[in-house]
Design an enzyme around this catalytic site. Structure first.
Site, PDB file in Angstrom:
ATOM      1  N   TYR A 136      -7.090   1.522   8.335  1.00 50.09           N
ATOM      2  CA  TYR A 136      -6.130   0.932   9.588  1.00 50.09           C
ATOM      3  C   TYR A 136      -5.152   2.160   9.960  1.00 50.09           C
ATOM      4  CZ  TYR A 136      -1.870  -0.473  11.779  1.00 50.09           C
ATOM      5  OH  TYR A 136      -0.865  -0.601  12.493  1.00 50.09           O
ATOM      6  N   HIS A 187      -1.205  -4.358   6.828  1.00 55.18           N
ATOM      7  CA  HIS A 187      -1.549  -4.746   8.008  1.00 55.18           C
ATOM      8  C   HIS A 187      -2.538  -6.204   7.838  1.00 55.18           C
ATOM      9  CE1 HIS A 187      -2.608  -4.305  12.380  1.00 55.18           C
ATOM     10  NE2 HIS A 187      -1.383  -3.763  12.363  1.00 55.18           N
TER      11      HIS A 187
END
Ligand SMILES: [Mg+2]
Length: 407
Positions: free
Chosen positions: A160, A216
């Site tokens: 991410y 995330h």
């Protein structure tokens, strides 16, 4: 006083900002931001086709009634497209209110509670050394708080928000079209590597740097609880979105096993989505944005509810927010007694500052809000004509065997 017209602009330097300008019969105008990342044309169409025709003729000073008209007047309520459109209208009405009062919006909310608002920047690296260089660069720029994201050894793709190669910048949105690229995720490798990496950063940069980290939404509740416990020696300022946001009970397990501060809410669109997490004190920071949480009017209520439960603010500030919504948040940050921190990535490029002139300024890792009436940001329509909408997309995330995962 009456609203006479409103215009919507889509475009910007490297971004598809959705900028609303509400005009009045007294020559005063207000600005709002309806940017919904990678879905920008939808709030723009909702504004143009449905909302602007409905608010023409209304008194712009009645921002509360107009917000209730938009929200309660719709049978199908909420959702990010609608809330971003309502948010833009609400911001523009507060801008008008401030301009006719001759006061900055933070004075209408209750005045300044602080001189400058602490912000955090992003640092990312393809590996730990690359990330450490990125953190050092942010400190050099004056930041006191940094969100750190790091490539994971052996994980195919970038993970991410990390660049694929050392020294590269990572751009989350790919403006090459609407077919998303694929990133790969492996929770096992992440769980084995990242706690040590975060502790290593703490050792290198010392106790004063505020270190934030964003998962995330990618861990299962048990994994998130184990991860939170493992990162405690790194003394994080916050751990962001450890689990998918839909399952709010998932955080209970994390709370039972760790005291790491938790930040959630950047995808929330209403007070009601925040209500349970705040009241049950399952989070420490609420991450809503004035854009897709519907504007200053409802976010002020979220801030007040949060204040009753020891939850501080940490508004979303990804690059998809234009300087208009960042200004709206800056006024809330100047006022909020339970202010925590502000994510900050938008201002500071010459093109962006030219399109949205303002006296807001960043200094020493603090955001200093302008005392100009209203939101304190203007919009150069002539310059805006230079920019056009560019279709773009986030990557999607799959496991190594191809299974879809949470982005
Ligand atoms: Mg985030």
């Amino acid at each position: 006083m009456k609203i006479t017209d409103a215009k919507v602009f889509v475009g910007g330097p490297g971004k598809n900002y959705v900028t609303l300008k509400i005009l009045t019969d007294q020559g005063v105008y207000g600005l709002g931001d309806a940017t919904l990342n990678n879905r920008e044309t939808l709030p723009a169409a909702y504004l143009r086709d449905y909302l602007i025709p409905a608010i023409i003729g209304m008194d712009p000073r009645n921002s509360e009634d107009i917000w209730q008209f938009l929200y309660r007047g719709a049978y199908f309520r909420g959702g990010p497209i609608a809330m971003a459109a309502y948010g833009a209208i609400d911001m523009a009405l507060w801008d008008i209110k401030g301009k006719i009062a001759g006061l900055p919006v933070h004075q209408l909310l209750g005045g300044r509670s602080r001189d400058g608002a602490l912000v955090y920047a992003h640092a990312a690296g393809s590996d730990l050394e690359d990330l450490a260089d990125s953190v050092a660069a942010r400190i050099e720029e004056g930041y006191r708080a940094v969100r750190v994201q790091c490539g994971i050894p052996g994980m195919p793709g970038a993970g991410y928000a990390v660049p694929g190669t050392r020294g590269a910048r990572h751009y989350i949105t790919d403006f090459g079209g609407l077919r998303p690229s694929v990133e790969y995720w492996d929770s096992g490798r992440y769980l084995r590597y990242m706690p040590g990496a975060l502790c290593e950063l703490r050792d290198r940069f010392g106790p004063e740097l505020k270190i934030l980290h964003d998962v995330h939404h990618r861990l299962m509740p048990r994994e998130a609880a184990a991860f939170a416990r493992a990162v405690e020696p790194a003394d994080l300022f916050w751990l962001e979105d450890p689990t998918p946001a839909e399952d709010q009970d998932a955080l209970r397990l994390l709370r039972q096993h760790s005291t790491v501060p938790v930040a959630i809410g950047e995808v929330f669109q209403s007070l009601w989505q925040c209500n349970r997490l705040i009241k049950q004190e399952l989070i420490d920071f609420i991450r809503v944005a004035v854009t897709y949480a519907g504007g200053i009017t409802p976010v002020r209520r979220i801030v007040d509810l949060a204040g009753m439960h020891h939850v501080r603010t940490g508004f979303h500030g990804a690059p998809s927010h234009s300087p208009v919504s960042m200004a709206a948040q800056a006024h809330l940050n100047a006022w909020a007694p339970n202010f925590g921190i502000q994510e900050y990535l938008v201002l500071g490029t010459a093109e962006c500052d030219a399109l949205f002139p303002s006296d807001h300024r960043m200094e020493g890792g603090l955001f200093h809000v302008s005392d100009a009436p209203g939101l304190g940001v203007d919009f150069d329509e002539a310059l805006a004509a230079r920019y056009v909408y560019a279709p773009g997309s986030h990557p999607v995330v799959r496991l190594e065997d191809g299974t879809m995962w949470d982005y």
